[in-house]
Design a protein around this motif. Structure first.
Motif, short mmCIF file in Angstrom:
data_model
loop_
_atom_site.label_atom_id
_atom_site.label_comp_id
_atom_site.label_asym_id
_atom_site.label_seq_id
_atom_site.Cartn_x
_atom_site.Cartn_y
_atom_site.Cartn_z
N GLY A 49 41.12 -46.50 -20.65
CA GLY A 49 41.95 -47.11 -19.25
C GLY A 49 41.55 -46.23 -17.91
O GLY A 49 42.06 -46.45 -16.96
N VAL A 50 40.42 -45.59 -17.93
CA VAL A 50 39.84 -44.94 -16.72
C VAL A 50 38.43 -45.35 -16.49
O VAL A 50 37.61 -45.50 -17.24
CB VAL A 50 39.74 -43.39 -17.06
N MET A 51 38.26 -46.03 -15.17
CA MET A 51 37.14 -46.50 -14.73
C MET A 51 36.83 -45.74 -13.68
O MET A 51 37.51 -45.24 -12.66
CB MET A 51 37.31 -47.98 -14.39
N VAL A 52 35.41 -45.60 -13.14
CA VAL A 52 34.68 -44.80 -12.28
C VAL A 52 34.18 -45.70 -11.27
O VAL A 52 33.21 -46.53 -11.76
CB VAL A 52 33.88 -43.73 -12.72
N VAL A 53 34.26 -45.68 -10.04
CA VAL A 53 33.64 -46.37 -8.90
C VAL A 53 32.80 -45.12 -8.13
O VAL A 53 33.19 -44.01 -7.88
CB VAL A 53 34.39 -46.82 -8.07
N GLY A 87 28.51 -44.97 -11.77
CA GLY A 87 29.78 -45.00 -12.30
C GLY A 87 29.75 -46.27 -13.11
O GLY A 87 28.62 -47.25 -13.24
N ASP A 88 30.93 -46.88 -13.44
CA ASP A 88 31.04 -48.05 -13.98
C ASP A 88 30.92 -49.14 -12.84
O ASP A 88 30.55 -50.21 -13.17
CB ASP A 88 32.63 -48.06 -14.58
N PHE A 89 31.36 -48.85 -11.83
CA PHE A 89 31.35 -49.90 -10.49
C PHE A 89 30.77 -49.17 -9.24
O PHE A 89 31.02 -47.97 -9.25
CB PHE A 89 32.54 -50.67 -10.16
N MET A 90 30.08 -49.95 -8.55
CA MET A 90 29.77 -49.58 -7.24
C MET A 90 30.90 -49.88 -6.18
O MET A 90 30.68 -49.41 -4.86
CB MET A 90 28.39 -50.12 -6.66
N LYS A 91 31.44 -50.81 -6.19
CA LYS A 91 32.63 -51.34 -5.43
C LYS A 91 33.99 -51.20 -6.05
O LYS A 91 34.31 -51.51 -7.02
CB LYS A 91 32.23 -52.64 -5.27
N GLN A 124 36.76 -52.77 -5.35
CA GLN A 124 37.40 -54.07 -5.69
C GLN A 124 36.76 -54.64 -6.86
O GLN A 124 37.73 -55.27 -7.68
CB GLN A 124 36.91 -55.00 -4.61
N ASP A 125 35.63 -54.50 -7.25
CA ASP A 125 35.10 -54.75 -8.63
C ASP A 125 36.17 -54.18 -9.75
O ASP A 125 36.31 -54.84 -10.61
CB ASP A 125 33.80 -54.67 -8.62
N ALA A 126 36.29 -52.95 -9.48
CA ALA A 126 37.00 -52.36 -10.46
C ALA A 126 38.40 -52.65 -10.55
O ALA A 126 38.95 -52.79 -11.56
CB ALA A 126 36.71 -50.68 -10.20
N ILE A 127 38.93 -52.85 -9.35
CA ILE A 127 40.49 -53.42 -9.37
C ILE A 127 40.41 -54.73 -10.10
O ILE A 127 41.35 -55.22 -11.00
CB ILE A 127 40.96 -53.50 -7.90
N ASP A 128 39.40 -55.63 -9.98
CA ASP A 128 39.63 -57.18 -10.47
C ASP A 128 39.36 -56.94 -12.00
O ASP A 128 39.88 -57.77 -12.73
CB ASP A 128 38.41 -58.01 -9.87
N ALA A 129 38.68 -56.11 -12.31
CA ALA A 129 38.46 -55.77 -13.90
C ALA A 129 39.33 -55.02 -14.60
O ALA A 129 39.27 -54.90 -15.83
CB ALA A 129 36.92 -55.07 -14.09
N SER A 130 40.47 -54.53 -13.89
CA SER A 130 41.41 -53.50 -14.54
C SER A 130 42.48 -54.05 -15.17
O SER A 130 42.76 -55.32 -14.82
CB SER A 130 41.98 -52.64 -13.62
N GLU A 131 43.34 -53.49 -15.94
CA GLU A 131 44.51 -54.05 -16.50
C GLU A 131 45.60 -53.15 -16.03
O GLU A 131 45.39 -51.92 -15.48
CB GLU A 131 44.42 -53.88 -18.08
N ILE A 132 46.81 -53.77 -16.54
CA ILE A 132 48.07 -53.04 -16.17
C ILE A 132 48.13 -51.46 -16.57
O ILE A 132 47.70 -51.25 -17.87
CB ILE A 132 49.30 -53.55 -16.89
N GLY A 133 48.36 -50.45 -15.82
CA GLY A 133 47.93 -49.05 -16.27
C GLY A 133 46.97 -48.39 -16.05
O GLY A 133 46.84 -47.32 -16.51
N ASP A 134 46.00 -49.03 -15.79
CA ASP A 134 44.54 -48.42 -15.61
C ASP A 134 44.40 -47.38 -14.59
O ASP A 134 45.32 -47.54 -13.67
CB ASP A 134 43.55 -49.36 -15.57
N GLU A 135 43.55 -46.39 -14.63
CA GLU A 135 43.30 -45.44 -13.52
C GLU A 135 41.72 -45.79 -13.03
O GLU A 135 40.76 -45.85 -14.00
CB GLU A 135 43.35 -44.18 -14.02
N VAL A 146 42.33 -55.28 -2.06
CA VAL A 146 43.82 -56.05 -2.49
C VAL A 146 44.04 -55.74 -3.79
O VAL A 146 43.27 -55.71 -4.87
CB VAL A 146 43.68 -57.57 -2.53
N VAL A 147 45.24 -54.95 -4.17
CA VAL A 147 45.72 -54.56 -5.27
C VAL A 147 46.76 -55.47 -5.62
O VAL A 147 47.74 -55.45 -5.22
CB VAL A 147 45.96 -52.93 -5.24
#
Length: 549
Positions: free
Chosen positions: A12-16, A22-26, A28-39, A52-53
């Motif tokens: 549940g942890v992603m790195v920008v 990291g997992d993402f450079m942007k 918003q891309d991490a937000i779009d890929a996230s699920e409820i409760g992710d960090e 936009v969250v």
């Protein structure tokens, strides 16, 4: 490699990271890929994005990453989901100046916005709209054109431990209820430090509010709010300005060096001002204008440039009690066109004048200590005032001055060591002056001037006045009875005619014979101008009997 990626996703942890490690450079891309409760952990860098969250996740910055916006006219982040955490970012610049825009715009419930720096918005820094239950804490918010933090229909929020400076307003609260605004440092804003509009149940506590260009706290059309233990200093207008509001509780604040009033109540009802320290403000410590049922109690009000407390324009049914009012440059307490108020058990000292009351009626002044002022108490154009059980001492002018004071009662006061008259009366009618101790006046104990008629002077002890005891210079149908006039230097009584003296004690009358061992057989002559003589035919031989004490 696939296994590692799946393992990271499961945690549940992603790195920008804008450096690409990291997992993402942007973001918003991490937000779009996230699920409820992710960090989502965002590494230090500059991210030209408008975020936009739309789901309940946590965004955490490491090393204070900067979100600068790809389109600077849009909010830098919009939160549309409940339970979002936003922690450790810099939001720099947002040029959309619409009234509901902001660098950080929150439209859902329960956000936590923590440890961020937000600056340079053409609108608000943070805007909480139509939502509830937010925690906004430990942020630095500065240089927003509108408010550092806006709450509009935002309920049950906690705004605490933020530094809010150089914005239009510090915090602007509108149509909101039951928010807590606590322990913020709010300074150098070009408007009010905190503005509360059409809101109720607000708790404003423990804030340091200083050097704002308008009011420290402005409170309009709002009810049942609490302002407690704030420090408000060096505002251009008033420290706390309450307008058209009901049941405001103002407790234990320190308000100093404001350009107008310490506390200003304008058109309010049921306000309580309790245990505040109000000092060195440029006009009044407390100003009450057209307000009713105010309680001003247990305050220290000192060294204000004009008055300690001012009641004006039909302020009514107020209680002024247990305050210490000192060293104010004009009046300790002034009433103008205000009636049905009570002044009780205050310490009023070292003001230019103590208590001044003008064009007012039905007020009471009871059990105060009024000392080392100019006039102790000055009543002018008043009716039906009660002045009772006060100690008025060391006045540099008259102890009590009555000018056109009608149908009033001045009784059981101790008026001591006045530099001029103990009680000075001009053009007054139907006033009773009774049971007072008037001692060591520099002028007369009681002086009556200018057509004062039908007043009664009853059972007063008047002693050791430098000029005379009772001086009825001008007036008719006044009665002096059962007074003890003792050792007043030039005379004990003087009357230019038209008044009655009956049953007084005069220390310079030596009774050769008495009736019943208390009344002198010979009358006492009270002399006046042009050979006038008035007789007291029942002068007493004992001052205690005359006084009935």
């Amino acid at each position: 490699m696939v296994i590692l990626i799946l393992s990271g996703a499961a945690s549940g942890v992603m790195v920008v990271d804008d450096d690409g490690v990291g997992d993402f450079m942007k973001i918003q891309d991490a937000i779009d890929a996230s699920e409820i409760g992710d960090e989502i952990v965002v590494k230090n860098g500059t991210y030209a994005e408008n975020l936009v969250v739309d789901r309940p996740i946590a965004l955490r910055g490491e090393g204070m990453p900067v979100v600068s916006g790809e389109v600077s006219s849009f909010p830098l982040i919009i939160i549309n989901a409940s339970g979002v955490v936003l922690d450790g970012f810099v939001f720099a610049g947002c040029t959309n100046d619409s009234c509901d825009s902001a660098s950080v715009r929150v439209l859902s419930d329960g956000s936590k916005i923590l440890n961020n720096t937000i600056y340079g918005s053409s609108s608000h820094g943070i805007s909480l709209l139509n939502s509830s239950g937010h925690l906004i804490s430990k942020n630095r918010i500065h240089d927003s054109f509108e408010a550092g933090i806006q709450l509009a229909e935002a309920n049950g929020c906690q705004i605490s431990d933020n530094e809010i400076s150089r914005n239009g307003y510090g915090i602007y609260i509108e149509a909101s209820d039951h928010d807590v605004i606590a322990y913020n440092n709010i300074s150098a804003n070009s408007g009010d430090g905190i503005a509360i509009i059409a809101s109720f149940g607000q708790q404003i506590t423990g804030n340091v509010i200083h050097n704002n260009s308008e009011n420290g706290v402005y409170h309009l059309d709002s009810n049942n709010n609490l302002l407690v233990a704030n420090t408000i200093q060096d505002c251009k207008n008033s420290g706390i300005y309450v307008v058209r509001s009901f049941s405001t509780l103002i407790v234990a604040n320190t308000i100093e060096r404001c350009g107008e009033m310490g506390i200003n109540l304008d058109g309010t009802e049921n306000s309580v001002v309790n245990r505040n320290v109000l000092s060195a403000n440029d006009i009044n410590g407390v100003a009450i204008l057209g307000s009713g049922n105010s309680s001003i109690i247990n305050n220290v009000i000192q060294n204000n440039r004009d008055n300690g407390i001012s009641l004006r324009q039909d302020s009514r049914n107020s209680m002024i009690a247990n305050n210490t009012i000192s060293e104010n440059k004009r009046y300790g307490l002034i009433f103008d066109e205000s009636s049905l108020n009570s002044v009780q058990e205050n310490q009023i000292h070292h003001n230019t004048n103590g208590i001044v009351m003008r064009y007012s009626a039905d007020n009471s002044v009871v059990e105060n200590v009024v000392r080392d002022n100019g006039f102790g108490l000055s009543l002018e154009m008043v009716d039906n005032v009660v002045v009772s059980k006060n100690e008025i001492a060391n006045s540099s002018r008259d102890g009590i001055s009555l000018i056109r004071c009608d149908n009033s009662k001045i009784w059981a006061n101790r008026v001591l060591d006045s530099a001029a008259d103990g009680i000075h009366i001009i053009r007054s009618t139907g006033t009773i002056v009774s049971d007072n101790d008037i001692l060591r006046s520099g002028g007369y104990g009681v002086q009556v001037l200018d057509q004062s008629i039908q007043n009664i002077f009853l059972s007063n002890l008047i002693q050791n006045s430098d000029y005379g005891g009772i001086y009825l210079f001008e007036g008719e149908f006044n009665l002096a009875s059962f007074n003890a006039l003792i050792d007043n230097k030039k005379f004990n009584g003087w009357d230019n005619g038209g008044n009655m003296w009956d049953g007084n004690y005069y220390s310079d009358l030596k009774c050769n014979e008495t009736f019943w061992q208390v009344l002198c057989t010979e009358p006492y002559e009270i002399r006046g101008q042009r050979g006038a003589v008035t007789l007291d035919r029942r002068a007493f031989s004992d001052p205690n009997v005359a006084l009935g004490r």
